[in-house]
Structures are given as structure tokens and as C-alpha cells.
Design an enzyme around this catalytic site. Sequence first.
Site, short mmCIF file in Angstrom:
data_model
loop_
_atom_site.label_atom_id
_atom_site.label_comp_id
_atom_site.label_asym_id
_atom_site.label_seq_id
_atom_site.Cartn_x
_atom_site.Cartn_y
_atom_site.Cartn_z
CD GLU A 17 63.05 14.37 0.17
OE1 GLU A 17 63.92 13.69 0.32
OE2 GLU A 17 61.66 13.95 0.06
NE ARG A 101 57.96 11.55 -7.85
CZ ARG A 101 58.41 11.96 -6.42
NH1 ARG A 101 59.64 10.82 -6.53
NH2 ARG A 101 58.00 12.86 -5.59
CG ASN A 103 60.12 9.52 -2.58
OD1 ASN A 103 60.57 11.00 -3.77
ND2 ASN A 103 59.29 9.82 -1.73
CG ASN A 149 59.05 10.20 1.49
OD1 ASN A 149 60.68 10.45 1.42
ND2 ASN A 149 58.19 10.39 1.67
CG ASP A 199 59.33 13.71 3.04
OD1 ASP A 199 60.23 13.12 2.69
OD2 ASP A 199 58.74 14.72 2.53
#
Length: 293
Positions: A17, A101, A103, A149, A199
Site C-alpha cells: 500500500e 488501525r 490505513n 482509504n 481503494d
Amino acid sequence: MKNIPVVVLESKAGLAEGPVWDSHRQQLWWVDIGGGSINRYDLRTSRNDTFPLHTRIGALTLTQGSDLLLATHHGFTRFDPQTGILAKPISPADHDTAQLRFNDGKCDPAGRFLAGSTSLAGKNATGSLYSFEDGGKIQTLLRGIALSNGLTWSVNGRLFYYIDTLTHSIAAFPYDVETGRLGEGRTVISIPPRMGYPDGMTIDNDGMLWIALWGGGAVTRWDPRTGSLLEKHPLPVSQVTSCSFGGPKLDTLYITTARADLSSDQLEKESLAGSIFSLRSDVGGAAPHRFQG
């Protein structure tokens, strides 16, 4: 001839990512959330260095120095790749780390680091979007987020584009660069579920949005003024996670992918899942903003 994505780095990353291009050193930084590491790919040597940090890293950003600012599972912290030292969190996470968490994240034009949280269960709208500033100040910009995201800013910095993946849409908010505050948001792009989940995201010099499609096996280009799809570039893997411009002329789109949520049969068919790809673009982008502080 139409540009097609090509493999830059073969990797077995569980959840690659957050690609970030360092124009000073011609290097691409990226995180493997599933592997608890950050990575540095050097364009000149084709070498990839992995820094295992043994904690979930949601996102990283460049600073004015040689270190990095990270959004880790437990908060915002600095990491020095020269010494390998991961500092204690500058500011602890303002959420229950047993449930949430960090991202994706990125710096705004003024050098604030914006990063969002997501439920570890993956479906509860309990996440938030935070802004981290010099001195450790944290602002909560949005609440009730399911899966925080992709994020980016318009070329002039006055609009903030943001993805809550499970909404299948991209929202635009008026953005005050001086204060870091958001105006009221509106949906500018809706992505049909058959195409996959939106995403990671970046913007090109023409103001068009490039969006990675998780489960959709493609990176796409959209016009946020009309909501229309302009380009679709398929990849040989289904879990496409994010994208960012880089290269000497900032006209190469670097694309991260993942192996997460794929069955053994799918992994056998998608041997390049978790690798890094690149795509030459006729319209380049800008270098990422760095953290000021």
C-alpha cells in the site's frame, strides 16, 4: 500503442500500500501492512530494501529531513531508515487500537499529515480521519468512517478528495489549506460494485483522479467534474490497492497490489499478486507534499 502496466518489482507482499515517490533520491517508498514493514525501491539500482517494524503501518510520508513520519497501529511516529530506529509515538492513536488501525494517509499542501482509521472487523463505521500537525496536534476531520482509504487534493489545493471504500464513492470537500478544515462534502464519483471497491487514489496534472480498484483488477482514471470514467488499465492481479506518480519526469504511475483475501486457487493464477507495477502516463502528476515539522 496503448500504455499497459508492467511489473517493476516482483513481491509477495500481503498488503502492499501507500506508494510515495522521493524525487530527491529517485526512490519509491511503500508499506506492507500485512507484513508489518516499510520498503524502499531504488529506481537506479532496482534494489528493494525492507525494514521490518513488526507493527501495522497504515501509511508513511516524507519529511523535510532524512526520516519518515508513519501512521502506525499505535499512533504517529518517526522512523529513521539510516539508523533503523522507530521512535515512540509522538501522538498516540486517538482510537481503540484493539478495534481500529490506521490505513491510508498523505500530506496536504501545507505539510499536515492526514491519515484515517478503519475497523479491524472491516465493516463497522467506527473509523475517523485525522490531521496531524507540527507539534503533535491532532484534529479529527471526519467520523463514522467504515474503511478510510484514498485521499488527494485538487491541483490548486482547494478541494480535498476522499474515499470511504465501502461507500463505493469519492467525495469532494472544500479545503482550507491555511487551517486544514473541511467544508461540506459531496459525492463526485460513484463506482459500480461490479467494478470493485475504490481503494488508493492520486491526481494528475489535469485534475483527473486515478483510482485503484480492490477486487477489480485495474487502475482507473476519472473526471471528478463529470463523474465519468476516462481510462481503465487492467492488471494481472485482482487486489489493486493504490497508485502514485513518480519517476524522473513524474509521468510514471506506480501501482501497489496485494495477496490478501485471495484463495489458494486465486494465488496460483495470480502469481504476481503483491507485486509493484508501473504505468507510463501521457499526463504526469506532482511530487508528494512533505511533512512540515
